[in-house]
Design an enzyme around this catalytic site. Structure first.
Site, PDB file in Angstrom:
ATOM      1  N   ASN A  91      15.867  -6.152  -9.302  1.00 18.02           N
ATOM      2  CA  ASN A  91      16.596  -7.103  -8.442  1.00 18.02           C
ATOM      3  C   ASN A  91      16.055  -8.518  -8.505  1.00 18.02           C
ATOM      4  O   ASN A  91      16.835  -9.469  -8.392  1.00 18.02           O
ATOM      5  CB  ASN A  91      16.688  -6.579  -6.998  1.00 18.02           C
ATOM      6  CG  ASN A  91      15.360  -6.510  -6.314  1.00 18.02           C
ATOM      7  OD1 ASN A  91      14.363  -6.181  -6.941  1.00 18.02           O
ATOM      8  ND2 ASN A  91      15.321  -6.823  -5.042  1.00 18.02           N
TER       9      ASN A  91
ATOM     10  N   GLY B  17       9.783  -1.303  -5.872  1.00 19.38           N
ATOM     11  CA  GLY B  17      11.004  -0.549  -6.145  1.00 19.38           C
ATOM     12  C   GLY B  17      11.415   0.223  -4.907  1.00 19.38           C
ATOM     13  O   GLY B  17      11.073  -0.151  -3.785  1.00 19.38           O
ATOM     14  N   SER B  18      12.123   1.308  -5.117  1.00 16.84           N
ATOM     15  CA  SER B  18      12.665   2.051  -3.984  1.00 16.84           C
ATOM     16  C   SER B  18      11.569   2.852  -3.283  1.00 16.84           C
ATOM     17  O   SER B  18      10.551   3.213  -3.891  1.00 16.84           O
ATOM     18  CB  SER B  18      13.759   3.002  -4.469  1.00 16.84           C
ATOM     19  OG  SER B  18      13.195   3.908  -5.389  1.00 16.84           O
ATOM     20  N   THR B  19      11.791   3.165  -2.032  1.00 16.60           N
ATOM     21  CA  THR B  19      10.826   3.964  -1.275  1.00 16.60           C
ATOM     22  C   THR B  19      10.683   5.353  -1.907  1.00 16.60           C
ATOM     23  O   THR B  19       9.586   5.909  -1.981  1.00 16.60           O
ATOM     24  CB  THR B  19      11.269   4.043   0.195  1.00 16.60           C
ATOM     25  OG1 THR B  19      11.247   2.713   0.727  1.00 16.60           O
ATOM     26  CG2 THR B  19      10.349   4.917   1.025  1.00 16.60           C
TER      27      THR B  19
ATOM     28  N   THR C  26      10.936   6.294  -5.136  1.00 18.94           N
ATOM     29  CA  THR C  26      10.044   6.278  -6.305  1.00 18.94           C
ATOM     30  C   THR C  26       8.622   5.905  -5.880  1.00 18.94           C
ATOM     31  O   THR C  26       7.654   6.450  -6.405  1.00 18.94           O
ATOM     32  CB  THR C  26      10.552   5.280  -7.368  1.00 18.94           C
ATOM     33  OG1 THR C  26      11.943   5.501  -7.579  1.00 18.94           O
ATOM     34  CG2 THR C  26       9.822   5.446  -8.674  1.00 18.94           C
ATOM     35  N   GLY C  27       8.512   4.990  -4.912  1.00 17.79           N
ATOM     36  CA  GLY C  27       7.194   4.561  -4.446  1.00 17.79           C
ATOM     37  C   GLY C  27       6.377   5.738  -3.917  1.00 17.79           C
ATOM     38  O   GLY C  27       5.163   5.827  -4.136  1.00 17.79           O
TER      39      GLY C  27
ATOM     40  N   GLU D 173       5.548  -2.179  -2.793  1.00 12.96           N
ATOM     41  CA  GLU D 173       6.545  -3.078  -2.174  1.00 12.96           C
ATOM     42  C   GLU D 173       7.874  -2.347  -2.278  1.00 12.96           C
ATOM     43  O   GLU D 173       8.451  -2.242  -3.360  1.00 12.96           O
ATOM     44  CB  GLU D 173       6.615  -4.409  -2.927  1.00 12.96           C
ATOM     45  CG  GLU D 173       5.335  -5.227  -2.905  1.00 12.96           C
ATOM     46  CD  GLU D 173       5.079  -5.927  -1.570  1.00 12.96           C
ATOM     47  OE1 GLU D 173       5.811  -5.686  -0.594  1.00 12.96           O
ATOM     48  OE2 GLU D 173       4.126  -6.716  -1.511  1.00 12.96           O
TER      49      GLU D 173
ATOM     50  N   CYS E  76      15.391  -7.100  -1.165  1.00 11.79           N
ATOM     51  CA  CYS E  76      14.679  -6.209  -0.248  1.00 11.79           C
ATOM     52  C   CYS E  76      14.557  -6.819   1.149  1.00 11.79           C
ATOM     53  O   CYS E  76      14.400  -6.096   2.114  1.00 11.79           O
ATOM     54  CB  CYS E  76      13.311  -5.866  -0.817  1.00 11.79           C
ATOM     55  SG  CYS E  76      12.381  -7.322  -1.299  1.00 11.79           S
TER      56      CYS E  76
ATOM     57  N   GLU F 293       1.094  -8.829  -1.151  1.00 12.54           N
ATOM     58  CA  GLU F 293       1.025  -9.675  -2.335  1.00 12.54           C
ATOM     59  C   GLU F 293       1.055 -11.131  -1.878  1.00 12.54           C
ATOM     60  O   GLU F 293       1.322 -11.433  -0.719  1.00 12.54           O
ATOM     61  CB  GLU F 293       2.219  -9.396  -3.251  1.00 12.54           C
ATOM     62  CG  GLU F 293       2.186  -8.011  -3.855  1.00 12.54           C
ATOM     63  CD  GLU F 293       3.277  -7.824  -4.882  1.00 12.54           C
ATOM     64  OE1 GLU F 293       4.457  -7.742  -4.495  1.00 12.54           O
ATOM     65  OE2 GLU F 293       2.957  -7.766  -6.083  1.00 12.54           O
TER      66      GLU F 293
HETATM   67  P1  NAD Z   1      13.415   2.055  -8.581  1.00  9.94           P
HETATM   68  O1  NAD Z   1      12.433   2.673  -7.663  1.00  9.94           O
HETATM   69  O2  NAD Z   1      14.511   2.866  -9.103  1.00  9.94           O
HETATM   70  O3  NAD Z   1      12.659   1.495  -9.884  1.00  9.94           O
HETATM   71  C1  NAD Z   1      11.642   0.534  -9.810  1.00  9.94           C
HETATM   72  C2  NAD Z   1      10.797   0.609 -11.065  1.00  9.94           C
HETATM   73  O4  NAD Z   1      10.129   1.864 -11.110  1.00  9.94           O
HETATM   74  C3  NAD Z   1      11.577   0.506 -12.369  1.00  9.94           C
HETATM   75  O5  NAD Z   1      10.820  -0.239 -13.302  1.00  9.94           O
HETATM   76  C4  NAD Z   1      11.677   1.964 -12.812  1.00  9.94           C
HETATM   77  O6  NAD Z   1      11.818   2.110 -14.197  1.00  9.94           O
HETATM   78  C5  NAD Z   1      10.332   2.489 -12.351  1.00  9.94           C
HETATM   79  N1  NAD Z   1      10.274   3.941 -12.145  1.00  9.94           N
HETATM   80  C6  NAD Z   1      11.305   4.792 -11.877  1.00  9.94           C
HETATM   81  N2  NAD Z   1      10.843   6.062 -11.753  1.00  9.94           N
HETATM   82  C7  NAD Z   1       9.508   5.996 -11.939  1.00  9.94           C
HETATM   83  C8  NAD Z   1       8.469   6.967 -11.926  1.00  9.94           C
HETATM   84  N3  NAD Z   1       8.712   8.260 -11.695  1.00  9.94           N
HETATM   85  N4  NAD Z   1       7.197   6.559 -12.147  1.00  9.94           N
HETATM   86  C9  NAD Z   1       6.923   5.251 -12.356  1.00  9.94           C
HETATM   87  N5  NAD Z   1       7.857   4.281 -12.410  1.00  9.94           N
HETATM   88  C10 NAD Z   1       9.132   4.655 -12.186  1.00  9.94           C
HETATM   89  O7  NAD Z   1      13.904   0.746  -7.835  1.00  9.94           O
HETATM   90  P2  NAD Z   1      15.063  -0.261  -8.295  1.00  9.94           P
HETATM   91  O8  NAD Z   1      16.353   0.396  -8.033  1.00  9.94           O
HETATM   92  O9  NAD Z   1      14.741  -0.780  -9.670  1.00  9.94           O
HETATM   93  O10 NAD Z   1      14.815  -1.488  -7.289  1.00  9.94           O
HETATM   94  C11 NAD Z   1      15.445  -1.620  -6.076  1.00  9.94           C
HETATM   95  C12 NAD Z   1      14.486  -1.256  -4.960  1.00  9.94           C
HETATM   96  O11 NAD Z   1      13.341  -2.115  -4.998  1.00  9.94           O
HETATM   97  C13 NAD Z   1      15.072  -1.453  -3.586  1.00  9.94           C
HETATM   98  O12 NAD Z   1      14.748  -0.362  -2.780  1.00  9.94           O
HETATM   99  C14 NAD Z   1      14.358  -2.708  -3.085  1.00  9.94           C
HETATM  100  O13 NAD Z   1      14.306  -2.818  -1.672  1.00  9.94           O
HETATM  101  C15 NAD Z   1      13.030  -2.568  -3.690  1.00  9.94           C
HETATM  102  N6  NAD Z   1      12.351  -3.870  -3.731  1.00  9.94           N
HETATM  103  C16 NAD Z   1      11.309  -4.106  -2.872  1.00  9.94           C
HETATM  104  C17 NAD Z   1      10.667  -5.336  -2.881  1.00  9.94           C
HETATM  105  C18 NAD Z   1       9.519  -5.635  -1.956  1.00  9.94           C
HETATM  106  O14 NAD Z   1       8.801  -6.588  -2.230  1.00  9.94           O
HETATM  107  N7  NAD Z   1       9.303  -4.855  -0.908  1.00  9.94           N
HETATM  108  C19 NAD Z   1      11.089  -6.334  -3.748  1.00  9.94           C
HETATM  109  C20 NAD Z   1      12.173  -6.057  -4.582  1.00  9.94           C
HETATM  110  C21 NAD Z   1      12.775  -4.811  -4.577  1.00  9.94           C
END
Ligand code: NAD
Length: 454
Positions: free
Chosen positions: A134, A210-212, A214-215, A232, A264, A433
């Site tokens: 994003n 990324g998403s909660t 995957t996090g 994050e 986000c 961060e």
């Molecule tokens: P996502 O979790 O699908 O993917 C994020 C990253 O993780 C990608 O590079 C993906 O390839 C990688 N990934 C996927 N599966 C993995 C695994 N099993 N192990 C390691 N890495 C893996 O998220 P997205 O759809 O790309 O991003 C959108 C999300 O990010 C939203 O939930 C958004 O709120 C969040 N976000 C948070 C912040 C913040 O600072 N809090 C900032 C931007 C986006």
């Protein structure tokens, strides 16, 4: 080539192929980490002033390429041009800020009997950064540049859909004279390259955005190696509008439409005191109808497409066409378009009001008084950001302390400055961060006692 060995980058506004990029596998990650470890040892032993000088040169090179980077971001991520320029500028500014931090990363001297006690902030080694689609450029920068400044090497895995600006940043780093292999970008799939980076024993820390969902997995895998992790994650941030506020400014639709709502920090829960609910509804109906949605490369466009077909399908599944709502307009295909939307018939505990939709969609909900506003604002598993609007100073102070979120704005919608800390409460993340402590998060504290009695 099989599908798992390459990434096809589409322009989300046209569905045309922008580039095809090889996808890293676990062996590629292994080689990259070995090269990064070797580069890091030399980098860490350089004088901080020398590291700072190289990072400032890197910032100059980024500065000379802001327009190019911004236009690349427009093509691969569909961001409107003005925002993409801000994003490239943010990467440059963070480089300069981090360079200064390299020279100010200090230890301490602590009085103890019988000797001297000193602390050192030592770099961790190789840091793995995993970025979402994003905000591909700023988030690559936030995880990587303070880490480099603190004496670490970085291996960055960008998101599948948006690897191009990160790859370009790595080229520009070399052009600026940063040591080879110090800042490597490895495009790849999350379940292959992302996992390999998280699981690698020589990666000392993971910064994941990324998403909660995957996090959570990333944190579990890091736990097996007792590896530090910054997370994050998602958000569902409130915009709390009291009746005494400057209502028109408070309900600026770009507080949730920026980046087509794929933000986000988007203020997607508009909580409005009941006395001004009808006024807000009318204001939003007018402003949504006027939002210019279309070609993100056109300077006049205010909102671009969603990132992908998959994201469009997800937003459609959470926002049925017949749901009661205020709606703007959007182009027909090709491209992944969804109109600006405010849902008006939701309960505060419905799926649309609680889940991160990650599209240009907010819910409008009334509240009665201050206690009710705080209760609704906190009634979510997330806690990333939020705004509150009132002219009553006492109330502003009370509510800003009561809302459980990492980044709150009073009478403002701003969330991000590279010199202030950023991060989430609850399931929005772990760690911070940016800001004055950004470099310290990429160090270990070593304590050394030196006896004066030997
Ligand atoms: P996502 O979790 O699908 O993917 C994020 C990253 O993780 C990608 O590079 C993906 O390839 C990688 N990934 C996927 N599966 C993995 C695994 N099993 N192990 C390691 N890495 C893996 O998220 P997205 O759809 O790309 O991003 C959108 C999300 O990010 C939203 O939930 C958004 O709120 C969040 N976000 C948070 C912040 C913040 O600072 N809090 C900032 C931007 C986006």
């Amino acid at each position: 080539m099989s599908a798992e060995h390459e990434l096809v980058v589409l322009n989300p506004a046209t569905e045309e192929v922008v580039a095809t990029v090889p996808a890293a596998d676990a062996a590629d990650v292994d080689r990259a980490v070995a090269r990064a470890s070797a580069a890091q040892r030399t980098w860490a032993s350089a004088a901080p002033a020398d590291r700072a000088r190289l990072l400032r040169r890197f910032a100059d090179v980024v500065d000379a390429h802001v327009e190019e980077l911004a236009r690349l971001e427009v093509r691969e991520a569909g961001h409107v041009l003005g925002n993409a320029r801000w994003e490239a500028g943010n990467a440059r500014d963070l480089l300069l800020y981090s360079a200064g931090g390299a020279e100010r990363l200090l230890g301490r001297q602590i009085p103890v009997p019988g000797g001297w006690d000193v602390t050192f902030q030592e770099p961790l080694g190789v840091v793995g950064v995993i970025a979402p689609w994003n905000f591909p450029m700023p988030i690559a920068a936030w995880g990587s540049f303070p880490a480099l400044a603190a004496g670490n090497a970085v291996v960055l895995k960008p998101a599948e859909t948006t690897p191009l600006t990160a790859l370009r940043l790595a080229e520009l780093a070399l052009e600026a004279g940063l040591p080879e292999h110090l800042f490597q970008v490895l495009p790849g799939y999350g379940h292959i390259a992302g996992r390999a980076l998280v699981d690698h024993p020589d990666v000392a820390k993971i910064v994941f955005t990324g998403s909660t969902r995957t996090g959570r997995e990333v944190m579990e895998r890091c736990a097996r190696l007792v590896k530090p992790v910054t997370l994050e994650l998602g958000g569902k941030s409130p915009n709390i509008v009291f009746a005494d506020a400057d209502v028109k400014t408070a309900v600026d639709p770009f507080s949730f439409l920026d980046n087509s709502g794929q933000d986000c920090c988007a203020r997607t829960r508009i909580l409005v005191q009941e006395q001004v609910y009808d006024e807000v509804r009318e204001l939003l109906a007018d402003t949504l109808a006027g939002v210019r949605v279309g070609d993100p490369a056109d300077e006049k466009t205010q909102m671009g497409p969603l990132i992908s077909r998959q994201q469009l399908d997800r937003v459609r599944s959470l926002v049925p066409e017949d749901a009661p709502a205020l709606r703007g307009s959007a182009p027909d295909g090709p491209g992944f378009w969804f109109p600006p939307t405010v849902l008006t018939g939701e309960r505060h505990d419905s799926e649309a009001a609680r889940e991160e939709i990650f599209g240009p969609v907010a819910v409008l909900l009334p509240f009665t008084d201050e206690a009710d506003a705080i209760r609704l604002a906190n009634d979510t598993p997330y806690g990333l950001a939020g705004s509150l609007w009132t002219r009553d100073l006492g109330r502003a102070l009370r509510v800003s302390r009561a809302v459980k979120a990492g980044n709150l704005s009073v009478n403002s919608h701003s969330s991000v400055r590279y010199w202030t800390p950023f991060g989430g409460y609850k399931q929005s993340g772990l760690g911070r961060e940016l800001g004055p402590d950004a470099l310290t998060a990429f160090t270990e504290t070593k304590n050394v006692f030196i006896s004066t009695e030997a």
